[in-house]
Design a protein around this motif. Structure first.
Motif, PDB file in Angstrom:
ATOM      1  N   ILE A 117       1.880  13.827   0.199  1.00 41.60           N
ATOM      2  CA  ILE A 117       0.550  13.347  -0.191  1.00 41.60           C
ATOM      3  C   ILE A 117      -0.060  12.511   0.926  1.00 41.60           C
ATOM      4  O   ILE A 117      -1.236  12.683   1.273  1.00 41.60           O
ATOM      5  N   VAL A 118       0.731  11.629   1.528  1.00 45.49           N
ATOM      6  CA  VAL A 118       0.239  10.808   2.645  1.00 45.49           C
ATOM      7  C   VAL A 118      -0.196  11.714   3.797  1.00 45.49           C
ATOM      8  O   VAL A 118      -1.263  11.515   4.391  1.00 45.49           O
ATOM      9  N   GLY A 119       0.615  12.711   4.112  1.00 44.97           N
ATOM     10  CA  GLY A 119       0.264  13.641   5.180  1.00 44.97           C
ATOM     11  C   GLY A 119      -1.029  14.379   4.903  1.00 44.97           C
ATOM     12  O   GLY A 119      -1.879  14.530   5.788  1.00 44.97           O
ATOM     13  N   GLU A 144      -6.372   2.006  10.582  1.00 41.09           N
ATOM     14  CA  GLU A 144      -5.199   1.158  10.782  1.00 41.09           C
ATOM     15  C   GLU A 144      -5.052   0.064   9.720  1.00 41.09           C
ATOM     16  O   GLU A 144      -3.944  -0.344   9.393  1.00 41.09           O
ATOM     17  N   ASP A 145      -6.151  -0.394   9.140  1.00 39.54           N
ATOM     18  CA  ASP A 145      -6.059  -1.437   8.119  1.00 39.54           C
ATOM     19  C   ASP A 145      -5.461  -0.923   6.810  1.00 39.54           C
ATOM     20  O   ASP A 145      -5.025  -1.719   5.978  1.00 39.54           O
ATOM     21  N   ASP A 146      -5.417   0.387   6.644  1.00 33.06           N
ATOM     22  CA  ASP A 146      -4.818   0.946   5.425  1.00 33.06           C
ATOM     23  C   ASP A 146      -3.339   0.605   5.302  1.00 33.06           C
ATOM     24  O   ASP A 146      -2.807   0.556   4.194  1.00 33.06           O
ATOM     25  N   ILE A 147      -2.676   0.320   6.416  1.00 34.36           N
ATOM     26  CA  ILE A 147      -1.260  -0.030   6.359  1.00 34.36           C
ATOM     27  C   ILE A 147      -1.060  -1.333   5.594  1.00 34.36           C
ATOM     28  O   ILE A 147      -0.008  -1.566   4.995  1.00 34.36           O
ATOM     29  N   LEU A 148      -2.080  -2.173   5.568  1.00 35.86           N
ATOM     30  CA  LEU A 148      -1.988  -3.444   4.856  1.00 35.86           C
ATOM     31  C   LEU A 148      -1.983  -3.264   3.341  1.00 35.86           C
ATOM     32  O   LEU A 148      -1.675  -4.197   2.608  1.00 35.86           O
ATOM     33  N   LEU A 149      -2.303  -2.067   2.882  1.00 44.01           N
ATOM     34  CA  LEU A 149      -2.304  -1.796   1.443  1.00 44.01           C
ATOM     35  C   LEU A 149      -0.911  -1.511   0.905  1.00 44.01           C
ATOM     36  O   LEU A 149      -0.709  -1.521  -0.308  1.00 44.01           O
ATOM     37  N   LEU A 150       0.041  -1.258   1.803  1.00 39.32           N
ATOM     38  CA  LEU A 150       1.414  -0.982   1.370  1.00 39.32           C
ATOM     39  C   LEU A 150       2.009  -2.207   0.693  1.00 39.32           C
ATOM     40  O   LEU A 150       1.929  -3.321   1.211  1.00 39.32           O
ATOM     41  N   ALA A 151       2.584  -2.014  -0.441  1.00 43.24           N
ATOM     42  CA  ALA A 151       3.265  -3.056  -1.220  1.00 43.24           C
ATOM     43  C   ALA A 151       2.351  -4.226  -1.582  1.00 43.24           C
ATOM     44  O   ALA A 151       2.819  -5.310  -1.889  1.00 43.24           O
ATOM     45  N   GLN A 152       1.053  -3.997  -1.550  1.00 45.68           N
ATOM     46  CA  GLN A 152       0.102  -5.064  -1.868  1.00 45.68           C
ATOM     47  C   GLN A 152       0.157  -5.433  -3.350  1.00 45.68           C
ATOM     48  O   GLN A 152       0.130  -6.601  -3.697  1.00 45.68           O
ATOM     49  N   GLN A 153       0.245  -4.444  -4.199  1.00 42.38           N
ATOM     50  CA  GLN A 153       0.277  -4.678  -5.643  1.00 42.38           C
ATOM     51  C   GLN A 153       1.728  -4.624  -6.128  1.00 42.38           C
ATOM     52  O   GLN A 153       2.142  -3.666  -6.749  1.00 42.38           O
ATOM     53  N   ASP A 154       2.482  -5.656  -5.849  1.00 34.93           N
ATOM     54  CA  ASP A 154       3.893  -5.701  -6.221  1.00 34.93           C
ATOM     55  C   ASP A 154       4.017  -6.255  -7.638  1.00 34.93           C
ATOM     56  O   ASP A 154       4.423  -7.397  -7.850  1.00 34.93           O
ATOM     57  N   VAL A 155       3.669  -5.443  -8.620  1.00 29.75           N
ATOM     58  CA  VAL A 155       3.640  -5.875 -10.012  1.00 29.75           C
ATOM     59  C   VAL A 155       5.026  -6.317 -10.474  1.00 29.75           C
ATOM     60  O   VAL A 155       5.185  -7.409 -11.039  1.00 29.75           O
ATOM     61  N   LEU A 156       6.035  -5.498 -10.234  1.00 30.78           N
ATOM     62  CA  LEU A 156       7.389  -5.837 -10.671  1.00 30.78           C
ATOM     63  C   LEU A 156       7.876  -7.118  -9.997  1.00 30.78           C
ATOM     64  O   LEU A 156       8.422  -8.012 -10.654  1.00 30.78           O
ATOM     65  N   GLY A 157       7.675  -7.230  -8.705  1.00 32.42           N
ATOM     66  CA  GLY A 157       8.110  -8.418  -7.982  1.00 32.42           C
ATOM     67  C   GLY A 157       7.437  -9.679  -8.488  1.00 32.42           C
ATOM     68  O   GLY A 157       8.064 -10.730  -8.630  1.00 32.42           O
ATOM     69  N   ARG A 158       6.143  -9.579  -8.795  1.00 32.94           N
ATOM     70  CA  ARG A 158       5.418 -10.749  -9.317  1.00 32.94           C
ATOM     71  C   ARG A 158       5.913 -11.124 -10.710  1.00 32.94           C
ATOM     72  O   ARG A 158       6.025 -12.307 -11.035  1.00 32.94           O
TER      73      ARG A 158
END
Length: 101
Positions: free
Chosen positions: A15-17, A70-84
């Motif tokens: 999907i990313v590709g 390049e700023d899209d990489i900052l979206l990785l793991a941004q919404q860490d629901v389980l961790g929060r």
């Protein structure tokens, strides 16, 4: 674990590709043009667009940079629901019974 990803992760890489490929096509750029801007080979860009997990994340970042994403990489793991949620559970104060004399 080896080099083989679980099937679920392979699907996500595909999907990313596909998303990277669509971004390139929307910009009307060829694989060769993106490869030149990302300083990699056209074969590597084609592998990224197929979701190859063997391509380093650094090359993925250079391709994103070539596409001005390049700023899209900052979206990785941004919404860490389980961790929060786990963090919130650890922060809850324990209630103690009042001291009775």
């Amino acid at each position: 674990m080896g080099t083989k990803l679980p099937r679920k992760l392979e699907g996500k890489m595909q999907i990313v590709g596909e998303q990277i490929k669509l971004a390139r096509l929307r910009r009307n750029l060829s694989v060769a043009q993106v490869a030149e801007r990302a300083t990699c080979s056209p074969l590597t860009v084609a592998r990224i667009e197929k979701g190859a997990s063997t391509v380093s994340i650094g090359i993925y970042l250079r391709v994103l940079y070539a596409l001005q994403l390049e700023d899209d990489i900052l979206l990785l793991a941004q919404q860490d629901v389980l961790g929060r949620q786990l963090q919130d559970l650890a922060l809850t104060n324990r209630q103690r019974a009042s001291k009775k004399l």
